[in-house]
Design a protein around this motif. Structure first.
Motif, PDB file in Angstrom:
ATOM      1  N   LEU A 215       0.825  -1.206   0.000  1.00 28.35           N
ATOM      2  CA  LEU A 215       0.000   0.000   0.000  1.00 28.35           C
ATOM      3  C   LEU A 215       0.863   1.260   0.000  1.00 28.35           C
ATOM      4  O   LEU A 215       0.534   2.254  -0.656  1.00 28.35           O
ATOM      5  N   GLU A 216       1.968   1.214   0.733  1.00 27.39           N
ATOM      6  CA  GLU A 216       2.863   2.376   0.797  1.00 27.39           C
ATOM      7  C   GLU A 216       3.490   2.689  -0.561  1.00 27.39           C
ATOM      8  O   GLU A 216       3.897   3.825  -0.819  1.00 27.39           O
ATOM      9  N   MET A 217       3.582   1.678  -1.427  1.00 32.61           N
ATOM     10  CA  MET A 217       4.149   1.908  -2.760  1.00 32.61           C
ATOM     11  C   MET A 217       3.186   2.696  -3.652  1.00 32.61           C
ATOM     12  O   MET A 217       3.610   3.255  -4.665  1.00 32.61           O
ATOM     13  N   GLY A 218       1.899   2.706  -3.288  1.00 24.37           N
ATOM     14  CA  GLY A 218       0.922   3.466  -4.057  1.00 24.37           C
ATOM     15  C   GLY A 218       0.276   2.646  -5.155  1.00 24.37           C
ATOM     16  O   GLY A 218       0.757   2.601  -6.286  1.00 24.37           O
ATOM     17  N   ILE A 219      -0.807   1.969  -4.822  1.00 20.69           N
ATOM     18  CA  ILE A 219      -1.536   1.161  -5.797  1.00 20.69           C
ATOM     19  C   ILE A 219      -2.696   1.988  -6.345  1.00 20.69           C
ATOM     20  O   ILE A 219      -3.442   2.603  -5.585  1.00 20.69           O
ATOM     21  N   GLY A 220      -2.831   2.012  -7.660  1.00 21.01           N
ATOM     22  CA  GLY A 220      -3.957   2.707  -8.269  1.00 21.01           C
ATOM     23  C   GLY A 220      -3.737   4.199  -8.406  1.00 21.01           C
ATOM     24  O   GLY A 220      -2.787   4.772  -7.848  1.00 21.01           O
ATOM     25  N   GLN A 221      -4.635   4.816  -9.138  1.00 23.40           N
ATOM     26  CA  GLN A 221      -4.552   6.260  -9.363  1.00 23.40           C
ATOM     27  C   GLN A 221      -4.709   7.000  -8.039  1.00 23.40           C
ATOM     28  O   GLN A 221      -5.664   6.781  -7.300  1.00 23.40           O
ATOM     29  N   GLY A 222      -3.736   7.830  -7.719  1.00 24.98           N
ATOM     30  CA  GLY A 222      -3.766   8.560  -6.455  1.00 24.98           C
ATOM     31  C   GLY A 222      -3.648   7.679  -5.229  1.00 24.98           C
ATOM     32  O   GLY A 222      -4.023   8.088  -4.126  1.00 24.98           O
ATOM     33  N   GLY A 223      -3.130   6.442  -5.423  1.00 23.89           N
ATOM     34  CA  GLY A 223      -2.986   5.528  -4.286  1.00 23.89           C
ATOM     35  C   GLY A 223      -4.296   4.989  -3.769  1.00 23.89           C
ATOM     36  O   GLY A 223      -4.381   4.527  -2.632  1.00 23.89           O
ATOM     37  N   ALA A 224      -5.351   4.997  -4.617  1.00 28.76           N
ATOM     38  CA  ALA A 224      -6.682   4.573  -4.170  1.00 28.76           C
ATOM     39  C   ALA A 224      -6.940   3.087  -4.365  1.00 28.76           C
ATOM     40  O   ALA A 224      -8.034   2.607  -4.055  1.00 28.76           O
TER      41      ALA A 224
END
Length: 349
Positions: A218-227
């Motif tokens: 999750l900290e890596m940033g999944i999805g657009q805007g980390g959503a």
């Protein structure tokens, strides 16, 4: 948002169809005498059936490369799920993709016997599987980047992307490529061993280690805007669901506990069907990742009850309505049971 016309599929897997062959030997490599006929295989097939458990065949799709050796019994078995869900590409000049599952004791080896034919988003364009709402793919992080690049070529198509990393490329060397594609992915779902390997974490996985892996992804940033979300499939432990800004949650395996041991016959394809069920659940719950994970869990429960795919039959309920049964049971009944079970578990914490 995606431009969806009435014929768009809810779920399409880009995974492959394979005819699985089998060999069985003991720990010393000597044949055991056991044999199995060729069976339907391939991660895409199991994912499509996992979605089909919840959705009509007209809402599910998959491309199958049908060679000149396609067995009639396999064609009949596929058609039983609904011919409309399969898009066959016929090639009279080659055989169907086959692989050997070689068992030595309890250890399974896997090797392709024929060249693989990969399926890409471009293969869907202009067909009845074009522009689905959700796509599922099983591949290396490097190839996942190529798949999402093709998706972006169609500016009117923005599907939900469910990414299942392929086991043999879940290695630390692939982590940079994974980080590169994660912003384009909506749901990342390795299994627990694969998550540990990608992140160079120790085996065997425990609930604590799986939760730590969820947090790191999750900290890596999944999805657009980390959503986006991560779901780590953890076998008998269940599935750990990570969503941004929410506590990590676990969904127990449907068949769990000592009384369920005789129900678990073969886990082959369970993870693929889990993600097909997840895709169907996202459609049926208007995008609730946690609720969709319950659908996913039920789909996997039907896959592990036998070698090969589950049996679909039709029956009439008490009101005279025709219903579908899988292995003689109702997916909706299992979903309700799982929901009730989780409510009780939450209430006792």
């Amino acid at each position: 948002m995606t431009s969806i016309h009435h014929a768009s599929r809810d779920f399409v897997s880009l995974g492959m169809f394979i005819i699985d062959e089998f060999s069985f030997a003991d720990e010393n490599g000597d044949p055991t005498g056991k044999s199995l006929p060729p069976q339907i295989g391939g991660g895409g097939t199991y994912a499509a059936v996992g979605a089909r458990i919840w959705l009509p065949p007209s809402n599910v799709g998959m491309v199958i490369d049908r060679g000149n050796d396609f067995p009639a019994h396999i064609q009949d078995a596929l058609d039983a799920y609904g011919p409309d869900m399969w898009l066959f590409r016929d090639n009279p000049d080659r055989g169907t993709t086959r692989a050997i599952n070689a068992y030595r004791g309890e250890v399974r080896g896997f090797k392709y016997l024929t060249p693989r034919i990969r399926i890409t988003p471009r293969d869907l364009a202009g067909t009845r599987l074009g522009r689905p709402r959700i796509i599922h793919f099983i591949c290396s992080p490097t190839r996942a980047n190529a798949i999402m690049s093709e998706v972006k070529e169609d500016q009117d198509w923005h599907p939900t992307a469910i990414y299942e990393p392929i086991p043999d490329r879940c290695v630390p060397e692939e982590l940079p490529a994974l980080k590169e594609v994660l912003p384009d992915i909506d749901v990342l779902s390795p299994n627990a061993d694969e998550a540990m390997s990608l992140l160079s974490m120790p085996l065997p996985p425990t609930k604590e280690l799986v939760e730590e892996a969820c947090r790191r992804f999750l900290e890596m940033g999944i999805g657009q805007g980390g959503a986006g979300s991560v779901i780590i499939r953890s076998g008998a432990m269940g599935a750990c669901v990570g969503q941004p800004g929410k506590p990590l949650t676990w969904v127990a395996a449907y068949w769990s506990g000592p009384e369920s041991m005789n129900k678990v016959v073969d886990v082959t394809g369970a993870g693929n069907s889990f993600l097909g069920g997840l895709g169907a659940g996202l459609v049926l719950t208007n995008g609730s990742v946690w609720e969709a994970t319950l659908y996913a869990t039920v789909s996997a429960s039907f896959i592990i009850e036998q070698e090969g795919l589950p049996r679909l039959t039709r029956a009439t309920d008490g009101s005279g309505k025709q219903i579908e049964l899988w292995n003689g049971d109702s997916p909706q009944r299992r979903l309700k049971e799982l929901q009730d079970r989780l409510v009780v578990e939450k209430g006792t914490e």
